[in-house]
Design a protein around this motif. Structure first.
Motif, short mmCIF file in Angstrom:
data_model
loop_
_atom_site.label_atom_id
_atom_site.label_comp_id
_atom_site.label_asym_id
_atom_site.label_seq_id
_atom_site.Cartn_x
_atom_site.Cartn_y
_atom_site.Cartn_z
N LEU A 61 0.77 -1.05 -0.06
CA LEU A 61 0.07 0.05 -0.11
C LEU A 61 0.82 1.15 -0.01
O LEU A 61 0.58 2.13 -0.45
CB LEU A 61 -0.82 -0.06 0.94
CG LEU A 61 -1.92 -1.18 1.39
CD1 LEU A 61 -2.66 -1.23 2.70
CD2 LEU A 61 -2.98 -1.24 0.03
N GLY A 64 2.54 1.52 -4.01
CA GLY A 64 1.46 1.77 -4.80
C GLY A 64 1.49 3.27 -5.35
O GLY A 64 1.63 3.50 -6.63
N ILE A 200 -5.12 9.47 -1.66
CA ILE A 200 -4.74 8.04 -1.84
C ILE A 200 -5.75 7.34 -1.36
O ILE A 200 -5.98 6.14 -2.33
CB ILE A 200 -3.44 7.99 -0.70
CG1 ILE A 200 -2.14 8.58 -1.58
CG2 ILE A 200 -3.17 6.57 -0.66
CD1 ILE A 200 -1.04 8.56 -0.77
N ILE A 201 -6.50 7.58 -0.47
CA ILE A 201 -7.53 6.59 0.08
C ILE A 201 -8.53 6.62 -0.91
O ILE A 201 -9.40 5.60 -1.16
CB ILE A 201 -8.19 7.28 1.34
CG1 ILE A 201 -7.09 6.88 2.40
CG2 ILE A 201 -9.50 6.50 1.91
CD1 ILE A 201 -7.62 7.61 3.90
N SER A 203 -8.23 6.79 -4.20
CA SER A 203 -7.88 6.12 -5.16
C SER A 203 -8.00 4.76 -4.98
O SER A 203 -8.34 3.81 -5.90
CB SER A 203 -6.41 6.37 -5.45
OG SER A 203 -5.76 5.61 -6.68
N PHE A 204 -7.70 4.03 -3.89
CA PHE A 204 -7.83 2.82 -3.24
C PHE A 204 -9.33 2.51 -3.40
O PHE A 204 -9.64 1.31 -3.82
CB PHE A 204 -7.30 2.58 -2.04
CG PHE A 204 -5.60 2.31 -2.11
CD1 PHE A 204 -5.27 1.48 -2.65
CD2 PHE A 204 -4.89 3.13 -1.11
CE1 PHE A 204 -3.85 1.22 -2.85
CE2 PHE A 204 -3.47 2.89 -1.19
CZ PHE A 204 -3.02 2.10 -2.08
N VAL A 207 -10.61 1.70 -6.66
CA VAL A 207 -10.45 0.37 -7.22
C VAL A 207 -11.22 -0.58 -6.75
O VAL A 207 -11.53 -1.52 -7.14
CB VAL A 207 -8.70 0.19 -6.98
CG1 VAL A 207 -8.39 -1.29 -7.27
CG2 VAL A 207 -7.93 1.08 -7.68
N ILE A 208 -11.05 -0.52 -5.37
CA ILE A 208 -11.93 -1.82 -4.45
C ILE A 208 -13.44 -1.61 -4.84
O ILE A 208 -14.02 -2.66 -4.74
CB ILE A 208 -11.59 -1.66 -3.35
CG1 ILE A 208 -11.57 -3.12 -2.52
CG2 ILE A 208 -12.52 -0.65 -2.29
CD1 ILE A 208 -11.34 -3.20 -1.13
N ASN A 337 -4.09 3.85 -13.13
CA ASN A 337 -3.70 3.69 -11.73
C ASN A 337 -3.77 2.18 -11.46
O ASN A 337 -3.83 1.65 -10.57
CB ASN A 337 -4.79 3.94 -10.72
CG ASN A 337 -6.17 3.48 -11.09
OD1 ASN A 337 -6.62 2.89 -12.08
ND2 ASN A 337 -7.18 3.74 -10.08
N THR A 340 -1.46 1.47 -8.19
CA THR A 340 -2.32 1.53 -6.95
C THR A 340 -3.12 0.28 -6.97
O THR A 340 -3.19 -0.66 -5.89
CB THR A 340 -3.27 2.92 -6.94
OG1 THR A 340 -2.80 3.83 -6.91
CG2 THR A 340 -4.19 2.49 -5.79
N ALA A 341 -3.80 -0.40 -8.05
CA ALA A 341 -4.50 -1.52 -8.22
C ALA A 341 -3.59 -2.69 -7.61
O ALA A 341 -4.12 -3.74 -7.14
CB ALA A 341 -5.29 -1.40 -9.65
N LEU A 344 -2.75 -2.69 -4.08
CA LEU A 344 -4.06 -3.33 -3.41
C LEU A 344 -4.10 -4.65 -3.41
O LEU A 344 -4.45 -5.47 -2.39
CB LEU A 344 -5.22 -2.36 -3.62
CG LEU A 344 -6.49 -2.71 -2.95
CD1 LEU A 344 -6.58 -2.43 -1.35
CD2 LEU A 344 -7.64 -1.63 -3.49
#
Length: 408
Positions: A61, A64, A200-201, A203-204, A207-208, A337, A340-341, A344
């Motif tokens: 994390l 990323g 950042i949060i 972006s995560f 993805v999720i 991203n 980042t993906a 994660l």
């Protein structure tokens, strides 16, 4: 891209990806020697394995967003530097607490290599080739459980367990030099990306929230955690339950890894006829059935060494089909991203795997193989259920032509 460039990139990226697994597998034969040297038990030594998993999970994390913001190479170089220093520190550990802490730091460094290499597959290769590239990377990665335990057993027997960490530090240094001089820049830093916690949060979270991501990433992570349980429990299983020597353990561990490597490469051939989303449920079902039979047999005392090896081989072979396909399908929807993906997804894999390895250390050695096979069965069944439930939420599946997927 010509063939020579293709092969060299796969070897470099595969070696980076293999650094973490090599750091895990190489010191496993030294567990009894470490326990004796540090006045502790084999179960407590496995906490140093759990701390490594925690570090490599948390570090995913961390790296990323850095890889997307600053490019692939600067964070990679810093991570490898941390890894080298921590490896040297591990060799001087005077107690189990020191070793556990230093292994955590070592993992923080090594996961830069894992996240960067995965993101660079997405950068450097056409998306329809990603599944094939991942299978080739796993071939390089798969060599680590064949080579590392055998090398580790001989190094430990000849010079003691601490020398294993000098070898790992040397490997980190070689990889650092190779990356400096031979690894191309694959990604232009995105200076618009913020490194503040809020963006950042966000972006995560973006993805999720993607159904295809969380379905295949969670299913793949739970399936893969069975491997973590096996790695954490195998020293106790083979050297304590079956009374094998360090060297024999190293060779058996290497032999079993052939199942994972072979099925990984067979997966490339199967992809010519079937799509990844068709392969995954079949592989997970076989993995779940195998692990349930394993639990029943261990609980009732049906299996000796031969049957145990056979079932472990089948289990690892199922993983060879599951892992590259769930990884590729998880990251298919992402381009901008991808770092980042991939971070994660890696954090999910290693976080859930950490819980599996910690679970092994919670049981007394008298429990034998039952905790290991019980966790393997639970994780496999959970993976299959998560896949079957999650697939209902996926609309149009993001795939690449030919391979049936996009990836990392």
């Amino acid at each position: 891209m010509n063939r020579k460039t293709f092969v060299s990139l796969v070897l470099i990226l595969g070696s980076l990806t293999a650094l973490g697994p090599f750091s895990i597998d190489m010191y496993l034969p030294g567990f009894p020697a470490i326990a004796k040297s540090l006045n502790t038990t084999v179960s407590h030594v496995s906490l140093s394995l759990a701390s490594y998993f925690i570090g490599i999970s948390a570090g995913q994390l961390l790296y990323g967003p850095l890889l997307d913001r600053f490019g692939r190479k600067p964070p990679l170089f810093i991570g490898l530097g941390v890894y080298i220093l921590a490896s040297i520190g591990c060799s001087f550990a005077a107690g189990i607490d020191q070793l556990v802490a230093l292994r955590f730091i070592q993992a923080i460094g090594s996961c830069a290599a894992a996240v960067a290499s995965i993101a660079m597959v997405r950068d450097l290769f056409p998306v329809e080739e990603n599944a094939k590239v991942f299978a080739l990377l796993f071939l390089v990665v798969g060599a680590s459980p064949m080579i590392a335990p055998a090398v580790g057993s001989y190094v430990t027997a000849a010079w003691g367990w601490s020398s294993v960490f000098w070898v790992l530090g040397g490997m980190g240094l070689v990889l650092l030099l190779v990356c400096v001089y031979f690894l191309p820049d694959s990604y232009k830093p995105d200076t618009t990306l913020s490194l503040k916690p809020g963006p950042i949060i966000s972006s995560f979270l973006s993805v999720i929230r993607e159904p295809q991501f969380y379905t295949y990433a969670l299913a793949g992570s739970f399936a893969f955690s069975g491997l973590f349980a096996y790695v954490a429990g195998s020293p106790l299983l083979f050297m304590k339950v079956f009374g094998l020597s360090e060297k024999m353990y190293g060779w058996l561990f290497a032999g079993l890894s052939v199942g994972f490597i072979g099925s990984n490469q067979l997966n490339t051939l199967v992809l010519r006829k079937y799509r990844s989303e068709q392969i995954v449920p079949v592989a997970l079902a076989c993995q779940a059935i195998t692990s349930v039979i394993f639990v029943l047999g261990v609980y009732n005392g049906w299996f000796g060494l031969g049957a145990t090896l056979f079932l472990l081989f089948i289990f690892l072979s199922c993983l060879g089909f599951t892992n590259p396909n769930t990884s590729a399908l998880s990251l298919a929807p992402f381009t901008r991203n991808a770092g980042t993906a991939s971070a994660l997804m890696g954090a999910m894999q290693l976080g859930i795997g950490t819980l599996a390895s910690v679970g092994i250390s919670l049981f007394d050695e008298k429990a034998g193989a039952l905790p290991m096979v019980g966790i393997m069965a639970f994780s496999s069944i959970a993976a299959l259920v998560l896949l079957l439930v999650g697939r209902r939420n996926i609309g149009q599946l993001a795939t690449g032509s030919g391979a049936g997927m996009m990836a990392h």
